[in-house]
Design a protein around this motif. Structure first.
Motif, mmCIF file in Angstrom:
data_model
loop_
_atom_site.group_PDB
_atom_site.id
_atom_site.type_symbol
_atom_site.label_atom_id
_atom_site.label_comp_id
_atom_site.label_asym_id
_atom_site.label_seq_id
_atom_site.Cartn_x
_atom_site.Cartn_y
_atom_site.Cartn_z
ATOM 1 N N TRP A 1 -48.918 39.992 -20.911
ATOM 2 C CA TRP A 1 -49.657 38.827 -21.395
ATOM 3 C C TRP A 1 -48.727 37.616 -21.477
ATOM 4 C CZ3 TRP A 1 -54.178 36.777 -22.104
ATOM 5 C CH2 TRP A 1 -54.369 35.756 -23.022
ATOM 6 N N ASN A 2 -49.172 36.474 -20.951
ATOM 7 C CA ASN A 2 -48.397 35.232 -21.005
ATOM 8 C C ASN A 2 -48.960 34.366 -22.133
ATOM 9 O OD1 ASN A 2 -46.972 32.907 -20.622
ATOM 10 N ND2 ASN A 2 -47.947 32.364 -18.679
ATOM 11 N N SER A 3 -48.380 34.476 -23.312
ATOM 12 C CA SER A 3 -48.900 33.766 -24.483
ATOM 13 C C SER A 3 -48.642 32.259 -24.429
ATOM 14 C CB SER A 3 -48.290 34.341 -25.759
ATOM 15 O OG SER A 3 -46.898 34.149 -25.754
ATOM 16 N N ALA A 4 -47.871 31.799 -23.461
ATOM 17 C CA ALA A 4 -47.553 30.371 -23.337
ATOM 18 C C ALA A 4 -48.319 29.704 -22.197
ATOM 19 C CB ALA A 4 -46.058 30.197 -23.119
ATOM 20 N N ASP A 5 -49.273 30.392 -21.606
ATOM 21 C CA ASP A 5 -50.037 29.822 -20.496
ATOM 22 C C ASP A 5 -50.699 28.512 -20.946
ATOM 23 O OD1 ASP A 5 -52.359 29.320 -18.689
ATOM 24 O OD2 ASP A 5 -51.639 31.166 -17.752
ATOM 25 N N PRO A 6 -50.550 27.426 -20.187
ATOM 26 C CA PRO A 6 -51.097 26.134 -20.611
ATOM 27 C C PRO A 6 -52.618 26.085 -20.654
ATOM 28 C CG PRO A 6 -50.043 25.962 -18.458
ATOM 29 C CD PRO A 6 -49.783 27.334 -18.958
ATOM 30 N N ASP A 7 -53.298 26.997 -19.981
ATOM 31 C CA ASP A 7 -54.759 27.002 -19.970
ATOM 32 C C ASP A 7 -55.372 27.758 -21.148
ATOM 33 O OD1 ASP A 7 -54.768 25.532 -17.638
ATOM 34 O OD2 ASP A 7 -54.820 27.317 -16.357
ATOM 35 N N LEU A 8 -54.543 28.382 -21.968
ATOM 36 C CA LEU A 8 -55.062 29.161 -23.097
ATOM 37 C C LEU A 8 -55.596 28.253 -24.196
ATOM 38 C CD1 LEU A 8 -52.408 31.981 -23.509
ATOM 39 C CD2 LEU A 8 -54.753 32.215 -22.705
ATOM 40 N N GLU A 9 -56.762 28.606 -24.709
ATOM 41 C CA GLU A 9 -57.366 27.900 -25.835
ATOM 42 C C GLU A 9 -57.830 28.949 -26.837
ATOM 43 O OE1 GLU A 9 -60.563 25.293 -24.778
ATOM 44 O OE2 GLU A 9 -59.645 24.864 -22.858
ATOM 45 N N PRO A 10 -57.729 28.644 -28.133
ATOM 46 C CA PRO A 10 -58.207 29.613 -29.127
ATOM 47 C C PRO A 10 -59.715 29.821 -29.027
ATOM 48 C CG PRO A 10 -56.885 27.895 -30.160
ATOM 49 C CD PRO A 10 -57.119 27.485 -28.742
ATOM 50 N N THR A 11 -60.143 31.051 -29.253
ATOM 51 C CA THR A 11 -61.569 31.361 -29.299
ATOM 52 C C THR A 11 -61.872 31.989 -30.650
ATOM 53 O OG1 THR A 11 -61.171 33.492 -28.226
ATOM 54 C CG2 THR A 11 -61.807 31.668 -26.796
ATOM 55 N N GLU A 12 -63.136 32.192 -30.915
ATOM 56 C CA GLU A 12 -63.560 32.707 -32.213
ATOM 57 C C GLU A 12 -63.141 34.172 -32.383
ATOM 58 O OE1 GLU A 12 -67.565 32.568 -34.964
ATOM 59 O OE2 GLU A 12 -67.593 31.708 -32.956
ATOM 60 N N THR A 13 -62.566 34.463 -33.550
ATOM 61 C CA THR A 13 -62.104 35.826 -33.841
ATOM 62 C C THR A 13 -62.488 36.200 -35.268
ATOM 63 O OG1 THR A 13 -59.973 35.024 -34.634
ATOM 64 C CG2 THR A 13 -60.086 35.651 -32.314
ATOM 65 N N PHE A 14 -62.310 37.475 -35.586
ATOM 66 C CA PHE A 14 -62.452 37.937 -36.966
ATOM 67 C C PHE A 14 -61.284 38.854 -37.274
ATOM 68 C CE2 PHE A 14 -64.690 41.125 -34.500
ATOM 69 C CZ PHE A 14 -64.346 42.324 -35.106
ATOM 70 N N SER A 15 -60.979 39.022 -38.571
ATOM 71 C CA SER A 15 -59.824 39.813 -38.992
ATOM 72 C C SER A 15 -60.255 41.123 -39.617
ATOM 73 C CB SER A 15 -59.023 39.064 -40.055
ATOM 74 O OG SER A 15 -58.210 38.116 -39.473
ATOM 75 N N LEU A 16 -59.432 42.131 -39.382
ATOM 76 C CA LEU A 16 -59.576 43.413 -40.059
ATOM 77 C C LEU A 16 -58.208 43.804 -40.582
ATOM 78 C CD1 LEU A 16 -61.891 45.609 -37.808
ATOM 79 C CD2 LEU A 16 -62.441 44.528 -39.967
ATOM 80 N N GLY A 17 -57.962 43.574 -41.820
ATOM 81 C CA GLY A 17 -56.730 43.994 -42.475
ATOM 82 C C GLY A 17 -55.443 43.650 -41.760
ATOM 83 N N TYR A 18 -54.438 43.306 -42.501
ATOM 84 C CA TYR A 18 -53.079 43.045 -42.019
ATOM 85 C C TYR A 18 -53.021 42.027 -40.885
ATOM 86 C CZ TYR A 18 -52.252 47.204 -44.761
ATOM 87 O OH TYR A 18 -52.218 48.110 -45.773
ATOM 88 N N GLY A 19 -53.991 41.136 -40.794
ATOM 89 C CA GLY A 19 -53.941 40.059 -39.817
ATOM 90 C C GLY A 19 -54.323 40.416 -38.399
ATOM 91 N N ASN A 20 -54.797 41.626 -38.155
ATOM 92 C CA ASN A 20 -55.236 41.965 -36.805
ATOM 93 C C ASN A 20 -56.474 41.142 -36.471
ATOM 94 O OD1 ASN A 20 -53.238 43.898 -36.485
ATOM 95 N ND2 ASN A 20 -54.501 45.503 -37.378
ATOM 96 N N LYS A 21 -56.443 40.436 -35.336
ATOM 97 C CA LYS A 21 -57.549 39.573 -34.919
ATOM 98 C C LYS A 21 -58.321 40.246 -33.789
ATOM 99 C CE LYS A 21 -56.221 35.967 -37.385
ATOM 100 N NZ LYS A 21 -56.981 35.280 -38.367
ATOM 101 N N PHE A 22 -59.648 40.186 -33.897
ATOM 102 C CA PHE A 22 -60.512 40.788 -32.895
ATOM 103 C C PHE A 22 -61.517 39.757 -32.396
ATOM 104 C CE2 PHE A 22 -58.929 44.173 -35.512
ATOM 105 C CZ PHE A 22 -58.609 45.161 -34.594
ATOM 106 N N CYS A 23 -61.879 39.857 -31.135
ATOM 107 C CA CYS A 23 -62.828 38.948 -30.501
ATOM 108 C C CYS A 23 -64.225 39.192 -31.073
ATOM 109 C CB CYS A 23 -62.819 39.181 -28.997
ATOM 110 S SG CYS A 23 -64.025 38.195 -28.099
ATOM 111 N N VAL A 24 -64.954 38.126 -31.388
ATOM 112 C CA VAL A 24 -66.306 38.276 -31.935
ATOM 113 C C VAL A 24 -67.315 38.660 -30.850
ATOM 114 C CG1 VAL A 24 -65.945 36.699 -33.868
ATOM 115 C CG2 VAL A 24 -66.847 35.820 -31.730
ATOM 116 N N TYR A 25 -66.942 38.516 -29.586
ATOM 117 C CA TYR A 25 -67.871 38.791 -28.492
ATOM 118 C C TYR A 25 -67.779 40.236 -27.995
ATOM 119 C CZ TYR A 25 -67.866 33.746 -28.667
ATOM 120 O OH TYR A 25 -67.931 32.454 -29.100
ATOM 121 N N CYS A 26 -66.557 40.715 -27.806
ATOM 122 C CA CYS A 26 -66.397 42.071 -27.256
ATOM 123 C C CYS A 26 -65.746 43.027 -28.259
ATOM 124 C CB CYS A 26 -65.587 42.041 -25.973
ATOM 125 S SG CYS A 26 -63.862 41.561 -26.208
ATOM 126 N N CYS A 27 -65.288 42.516 -29.402
ATOM 127 C CA CYS A 27 -64.654 43.281 -30.482
ATOM 128 C C CYS A 27 -63.349 43.964 -30.081
ATOM 129 C CB CYS A 27 -65.633 44.292 -31.079
ATOM 130 S SG CYS A 27 -67.034 43.490 -31.869
#
Length: 150
Positions: free
Chosen positions: A23-49
């Motif tokens: 995964w290239n976390s510095a890709d210039p085309d990346l934009e934040p999308t909607e997520t939800f958290s489950l304990g300890y800061g783990n982020k999950f996608c609201v669309y595909c979970c």
């Protein structure tokens, strides 16, 4: 084929001709999308979970490749590569285009009516001057009256 927002790097192992895809976390085309958290800061996608990928915008500039400079590893958001997340990004882009279009149409409309809606600055200043003169005369009269009372 390398998946979108991923990089192929040489690591020297025998598998995959010595390359790995990550995964290239510095890709210039990346934009934040909607997520939800489950304990300890783990982020999950609201669309595909599925677990969301981090975005590190501080690594985007070309300077991060210079190892003498400080690199900012702060996670600035999370995103996913699923169809729902990509649709969210497209929605944001289209909304931004509509805002720009609306602003240009508003400007065009204001320019169209600008000749008809010109302020009469001369008359305004004359009226303001007359009002100020009356106020000044009234205050002078009041001052004279208050002085004669003493």
């Amino acid at each position: 084929m390398i998946p979108r927002y991923h990089e192929r790097n040489y690591v020297g192992c025998k598998e995959n001709d010595g390359y790995t895809i990550h995964w290239n976390s510095a890709d210039p085309d990346l934009e934040p999308t909607e997520t939800f958290s489950l304990g300890y800061g783990n982020k999950f996608c609201v669309y595909c979970c599925s677990q969301s990928y981090p975005i590190q915008a501080g690594l985007r500039s070309g300077a991060y490749r210079d190892y003498n400079s400080e690199r900012d590893y702060t996670i600035t958001g999370y995103t996913c590569t699923c169809e729902g997340a990509e649709s969210e990004k497209l929605l944001r882009q289209e909304l931004e285009e509509l805002k720009v279009k609306q602003q240009s149409e508003e400007l065009e409309l204001k320019n169209k009516y600008s000749k008809l809606l010109k302020h009469n600055k001369r008359k305004h200043l004359e009226m303001k001057h007359a009002y100020e003169m009356k106020e000044l005369e009234r205050e002078e009269k009041w001052y004279e009256e208050s002085r004669s009372i003493r």
